[in-house]
Design an enzyme around this catalytic site. Sequence first.
Site, short mmCIF file in Angstrom:
data_model
loop_
_atom_site.label_atom_id
_atom_site.label_comp_id
_atom_site.label_asym_id
_atom_site.label_seq_id
_atom_site.Cartn_x
_atom_site.Cartn_y
_atom_site.Cartn_z
CG HIS A 122 -1.87 0.82 1.52
ND1 HIS A 122 -1.37 2.16 1.77
CD2 HIS A 122 -3.23 1.04 1.31
CE1 HIS A 122 -2.84 2.94 2.00
NE2 HIS A 122 -3.73 2.31 1.62
CG ASP A 199 0.80 -2.49 6.31
OD1 ASP A 199 -0.17 -2.44 6.94
OD2 ASP A 199 0.76 -1.75 5.16
CD GLN A 202 -6.84 -4.55 3.92
OE1 GLN A 202 -7.88 -5.16 4.08
NE2 GLN A 202 -6.97 -3.09 3.88
CE LYS A 225 -7.45 -0.19 6.28
NZ LYS A 225 -8.07 0.50 5.41
CB CYS A 363 -3.92 3.40 -1.39
SG CYS A 363 -5.04 4.61 -1.21
#
Length: 405
Positions: A122, A199, A202, A225, A363
Amino acid sequence: MKNISEIRSDFPILSEKVYGQPLVYFDNGATTQKPEIVINKLNEIYRKFNSNIHRGVHALSDMASEEYEAAREKVRSFINADKKEEVVFTPGSTGSINTIAFSFGEKFIHKDDEIIISTLEHHANIVPWQMLCERKGSKLKIIPVNDNGEILLDEYYKLLNRKTKIVAVTQVSNALGVKVPVKEIVEAAHSANIPVLIDGAQGIQHAGTDVKKEDFDFYVFSGHKIYGPAGIGVLYGKEKWLSEIPPYQGGGDMVENVTFEKTTYGSLPFKFEAGTTNFPSAIALGTAIDYVTLTGREYITELENDLLSYATNRLSAIEGLKIYGNSPDKISTISFLLDGIHMYDTGMVLDKLGIAVRTGTHCAQPVMERMGINGTVRVSMCFYNTREEVDALGEGIEKVIRMFE
Ligand code: PLP
């Protein structure tokens, strides 16, 4: 276990209508909906004990501070960090990555050093490192992927060398839903004493994490999220790293002692929490974590895996529909394009049917470029979605095809 209608009734927005049609919300990769208890928690904070944290000696400030620190403990336990000191509240994944790119970068990255990221990232895990490279004269190295969006581990191993100072990769591709082999990535980096940032923006929603078992040096995610409010996120960092690197921002609450001659910084995690943090959202993130824990991580995964295979079968059967990111190891996200039909047309017609999907590059422009496309239609499902909603999507897509035939 709650059944699906009980789960759905926990989320008030799911019974809303859009253009007179029942809302079908398939944009959970962008942000998730909030259960009633999270909404109520925010309400309770502002009605009953809103007051700045760590500041006052009065009852309300004490209450807010206690709840804030209790939320930190919930996050700690949720990701299985060793200590609360390793859990920093930030505005989100983007804020967390910027913190590390700046702070770790200031201390450990010099001219000609290398930072490894992947093609799947991302923009939040690309741009902060590029900015660091500009400041320091260091270089970004990119792990390539195959046509299914799967990381090419052998290519990654070749990139690791004495100049590599940090590896920063996503747990899951937000654009394609493909999982990243983080275990192998961490093992190889650690065998060369290189720290790894994961990261989890998600990954936290669909796979969760155990930062201790996985031995991540840094792990970041966003509250919105994972059924929590926007504007709050988490930066997990091993104590040895967080105590060595300088703060990202200066201001109130992150200091021990301030004079015009010299300021000393506060202890962890406060050193990284300058100013008034988004404490109401942090507290409500704790409530969202309670919700996920009570619902059951394994049960959530089971529901999402069922949706993924049902939707993959349904959508693959549609002539002219091409799925990007065909990998056996995926979260419940499907990215696709329709032959000869622009993604925005697809998204707009689906919208009129009450079906919310994301269109564009998500993104993540570099991975779209790698796939040779300008973007996709992304269907990101989570455990409160249903097979009936997938059927509605399938019929909606067939309608789009008929309209543009
Ligand atoms: N990383 C990934 C993989 C994402 O999917 C996102 C958001 O979609 C981010 C980072 C940025 O998250 P936020 O905008 O909450 O900071």
